[in-house]
Motif scaffolding. Structure first.
Motif, PDB file in Angstrom:
ATOM      1  N   ASN A   1       0.856  -1.172   0.000  1.00 42.46           N
ATOM      2  CA  ASN A   1       0.000   0.000   0.000  1.00 42.46           C
ATOM      3  C   ASN A   1       0.898   1.230   0.000  1.00 42.46           C
ATOM      4  O   ASN A   1       1.557   1.516   0.990  1.00 42.46           O
ATOM      5  CB  ASN A   1      -0.917  -0.004   1.230  1.00 42.46           C
TER       6      ASN A   1
ATOM      7  N   GLU B   1      -7.244  -1.695   0.504  1.00 45.82           N
ATOM      8  CA  GLU B   1      -6.438  -2.860   0.868  1.00 45.82           C
ATOM      9  C   GLU B   1      -6.818  -4.033  -0.012  1.00 45.82           C
ATOM     10  O   GLU B   1      -7.970  -4.176  -0.412  1.00 45.82           O
ATOM     11  CB  GLU B   1      -6.678  -3.241   2.328  1.00 45.82           C
ATOM     12  N   TRP B   2      -5.849  -4.887  -0.290  1.00 50.40           N
ATOM     13  CA  TRP B   2      -6.110  -6.111  -1.040  1.00 50.40           C
ATOM     14  C   TRP B   2      -6.916  -7.066  -0.170  1.00 50.40           C
ATOM     15  O   TRP B   2      -6.602  -7.253   0.999  1.00 50.40           O
ATOM     16  CB  TRP B   2      -4.803  -6.772  -1.469  1.00 50.40           C
TER      17      TRP B   2
ATOM     18  N   ASN C   1      -5.413   6.519  -4.443  1.00 50.75           N
ATOM     19  CA  ASN C   1      -4.983   5.204  -4.004  1.00 50.75           C
ATOM     20  C   ASN C   1      -3.903   4.689  -4.935  1.00 50.75           C
ATOM     21  O   ASN C   1      -4.021   4.804  -6.146  1.00 50.75           O
ATOM     22  CB  ASN C   1      -6.176   4.244  -4.052  1.00 50.75           C
TER      23      ASN C   1
ATOM     24  N   ASP D   1      -1.804   1.023  -4.939  1.00 52.18           N
ATOM     25  CA  ASP D   1      -1.535  -0.250  -4.289  1.00 52.18           C
ATOM     26  C   ASP D   1      -1.005  -1.232  -5.312  1.00 52.18           C
ATOM     27  O   ASP D   1      -1.443  -1.233  -6.457  1.00 52.18           O
ATOM     28  CB  ASP D   1      -2.814  -0.804  -3.654  1.00 52.18           C
TER      29      ASP D   1
END
Length: 183
Positions: free
Chosen positions: A141, A147-148, A167, A169
């Protein structure tokens, strides 16, 4: 768009002294082929491989199909790419009520010949079920709140930062040892 140009500039700066002379940049860069950030990479010598093999490609379905995912190769790598294509298994730009849809982006497949002196290569077999964990993949991240996670319905890794603002990621695969893959 300005943030994407800054990101592209930083990426090109990092790649100006690559550890390897073959470079392949791929992923959801979230911008069209004519965007300033993509043009910056093209001007630096990177060629879009998806367009090279199919000029009518789309990878994302919003507003009728757009090319937002990219495969860019430097000249050395481009000589080793033998095909690049999009597998339309996710998007529903032209198919209604398709129960296979699990993403608004389609995956793409890039085939490379890693050694010009070898005619035959052995396939790399690697799978990750994402049944309950990210397995051997590493989530990173960089910015944002996304989040994954694992999808219970589709058994895949997923991340969505759409409603959480900026974002960035990454989901990094484990390293692949290709040294014994030539026959």
């Amino acid at each position: 768009e300005d943030a994407r140009v800054v990101n592209a500039s930083q990426l090109l700066n990092a790649l100006s002294s690559p550890l390897d002379e073959v470079v392949l940049i791929l992923g959801d860069l979230n911008c069209e082929t004519d965007a300033a950030s993509i043009q910056l990479m093209v001007d630096a010598g990177y060629e879009e491989q998806l367009l090279k093999y199919n000029g009518q490609v789309y990878t994302h379905c919003y507003g009728g199909g757009r090319h937002l995912d990219h495969v860019l190769a430097n000249a050395t790598m481009a000589r080793q790419v033998t095909s690049a294509k999009v597998e339309h298994v996710c998007t529903t730009c032209y198919v209604d009520n398709d129960d296979r849809t699990y993403s608004d982006h389609d995956p793409y497949v890039v085939t490379v010949r890693l050694s010009s002196g070898q005619e035959e290569t052995e396939d790399i077999e690697f799978t990750e079920s994402f049944a309950s964990t990210l397995g051997t993949f590493t989530p990173v991240n960089v910015t944002g709140q996304g989040e994954w996670t694992i999808s219970d319905n589709y058994k895949c890794a997923m991340m969505n930062g759409y409603s959480s603002g900026t974002n960035e990621d990454w989901l990094i695969s484990p390293p692949f040892d290709l040294s014994d893959k030539y026959s």
